[in-house]
Write a protein that holds these residues in place. Structure first.
Motif, PDB file in Angstrom:
ATOM      1  N   GLN A  56       0.855  -1.182   0.000  1.00 11.60           N
ATOM      2  CA  GLN A  56       0.000   0.000   0.000  1.00 11.60           C
ATOM      3  C   GLN A  56       0.892   1.234   0.000  1.00 11.60           C
ATOM      4  OE1 GLN A  56      -3.816  -0.155   1.122  1.00 11.60           O
ATOM      5  NE2 GLN A  56      -3.702   1.602  -0.249  1.00 11.60           N
ATOM      6  N   GLY A  63      -2.882   5.855  -1.154  1.00  9.46           N
ATOM      7  CA  GLY A  63      -3.955   4.891  -1.331  1.00  9.46           C
ATOM      8  C   GLY A  63      -3.769   3.979  -2.516  1.00  9.46           C
ATOM      9  N   TYR A  88      -1.284   1.394  -5.046  1.00  7.94           N
ATOM     10  CA  TYR A  88      -0.629   0.117  -4.751  1.00  7.94           C
ATOM     11  C   TYR A  88       0.659  -0.048  -5.537  1.00  7.94           C
ATOM     12  CZ  TYR A  88      -4.757  -1.567  -2.262  1.00  7.94           C
ATOM     13  OH  TYR A  88      -5.774  -1.729  -1.361  1.00  7.94           O
ATOM     14  N   LYS A 119      -5.273   4.452  -6.772  1.00 10.57           N
ATOM     15  CA  LYS A 119      -6.225   3.676  -5.979  1.00 10.57           C
ATOM     16  C   LYS A 119      -7.327   3.069  -6.828  1.00 10.57           C
ATOM     17  CE  LYS A 119      -9.159   3.889  -1.851  1.00 10.57           C
ATOM     18  NZ  LYS A 119      -8.619   2.602  -1.366  1.00 10.57           N
ATOM     19  N   TRP A 155      -8.603  -7.330   1.027  1.00  7.24           N
ATOM     20  CA  TRP A 155      -8.075  -6.374   2.002  1.00  7.24           C
ATOM     21  C   TRP A 155      -8.388  -4.921   1.608  1.00  7.24           C
ATOM     22  CZ3 TRP A 155      -5.220  -9.599  -1.113  1.00  7.24           C
ATOM     23  CH2 TRP A 155      -4.552  -9.008  -2.179  1.00  7.24           C
ATOM     24  N   ASP A 156      -8.928  -4.705   0.397  1.00  2.00           N
ATOM     25  CA  ASP A 156      -9.326  -3.361  -0.015  1.00  2.00           C
ATOM     26  C   ASP A 156     -10.847  -3.266   0.103  1.00  2.00           C
ATOM     27  OD1 ASP A 156     -10.311  -1.222  -1.828  1.00  2.00           O
ATOM     28  OD2 ASP A 156      -8.185  -0.974  -2.284  1.00  2.00           O
ATOM     29  N   TYR A 212     -13.600  -4.790  -2.681  1.00  3.32           N
ATOM     30  CA  TYR A 212     -14.315  -6.001  -2.271  1.00  3.32           C
ATOM     31  C   TYR A 212     -15.817  -5.753  -2.189  1.00  3.32           C
ATOM     32  CZ  TYR A 212     -15.034 -10.467   0.078  1.00  3.32           C
ATOM     33  OH  TYR A 212     -15.439 -11.752   0.378  1.00  3.32           O
TER      34      TYR A 212
END
Length: 297
Positions: A76, A80, A82, A101, A251-252, A256
């Motif tokens: 991360q 925000g 990746y 992001k 995890w986002d 998700y």
């Protein structure tokens, strides 16, 4: 800078290469089927390939996961976005990928020989498409999909269970059935609320790169069994069956949540089944008769 536009699942994506004798369209032969000269309209995402790109110093390791073809490290970034390190089965760093992001603006650097660069670039593009798609009711699923009379029927299963074996039985025994994609078709819910399934440039070991779409007729999970039978799943079971087949980042929270919303829409409009089966002609005919019943082009 050499730039190219592609049309995948009715989205325009743009890939640009900094001048290099190591990077270019020769790394993406499966994308030839999706190239377009039409540059009008919204760009779904852009990816700039530039080996001068360097890793961010400010990052936090979020996850390390095995794709089946090697490990991918996920970091991360403070804004925000990746950062990914994509490795192959020999644990060699093939691609550094940095995204915003929303996965609409992406950059990557490649490493190694043609095989490593092609693998890293393809993996990066597949990853970007899956995660950018979550914001647009679009999902990349791990499935083998047949097109039959204008309807698409993807089959999901754990690796090695026999997705490709079952679709090959359709091709052999069901007249009019064709293969749409053998590993990573794309489901997109259109503005009218109806889901369609598309071919993609990613098809595993089978070179099936068809730039076309079909109405989504049903989704079926294959379960090996001593005899053939098929059952339609209730909504909760259907959700639990389809979700693991979709590429996602649990995890986002935003990605998700959007994926779960899209999966919910699919099961509201499309039957989901489990096929308990042998790898034989009877199983193909049973699934065809059940899934295609009532569907017309």
């Amino acid at each position: 800078m050499n730039s190219y536009t592609f049309r995948i699942a009715d989205f325009n994506i743009k890939i640009s290469f900094q001048e290099s004798n190591k990077n270019g369209m020769w790394l993406l032969p499966s994308f030839d089927h999706f190239k377009t000269d039409e540059e009008d309209g919204e760009i779904f995402f852009t990816l700039t390939v530039d080996d001068a790109l360097r890793p961010s110093k400010e990052k936090k390791l979020v996850r390390k996961f095995d794709t089946g073809n090697g490990d991918t490290l996920v970091y991360q970034l403070p804004d925000g976005g990746y950062q990914y390190i994509i490795r192959d089965v020999a644990n060699r760093d093939c691609c550094l990928l940095i995204t915003n992001k929303a996965f609409t603006e992406c950059r990557c650097a490649l490493n190694g020989d043609w095989t490593m660069r092609s693998f890293g670039l393809n993996d990066a593009l597949m990853l970007i498409f899956a995660f950018a798609g979550s914001f647009r009711q679009t999902m990349l699923i791990h499935a083998s999909c047949v097109d039959y009379k204008g309807w698409g029927y993807p089959f999901t299963a754990q690796s090695g269970t026999g997705k490709s074996t079952h679709t090959s039985l359709w091709l052999k025994h069901i007249e009019g059935a064709t293969l749409l994609n053998d590993d990573n078709p794309i489901i997109r819910i259109m503005d009218d609320g109806q889901p369609y399934i598309y071919g993609s440039p990613w098809s595993g070991k089978t070179p099936c790169y068809r730039n076309r779409r079909a109405r989504l007729g049903a989704v079926t999970r294959i379960d090996r069994a001593p005899q053939n039978s098929i059952e339609r799943l209730a909504p909760i079971q259907a959700f639990a069956s389809l979700l693991p087949a979709c590429s996602s980042m649990k995890w986002d929270p935003a990605i998700y949540r959007h994926l779960c919303d899209a999966v919910t829409r699919v099961i509201e409009t499309t039957p989901v089944y489990t096929l308990h089966c042998l790898p034989d002609e009877e199983a193909a005919r049973l699934s065809c008769a059940t899934l295609a019943k009532g569907n017309e082009k």
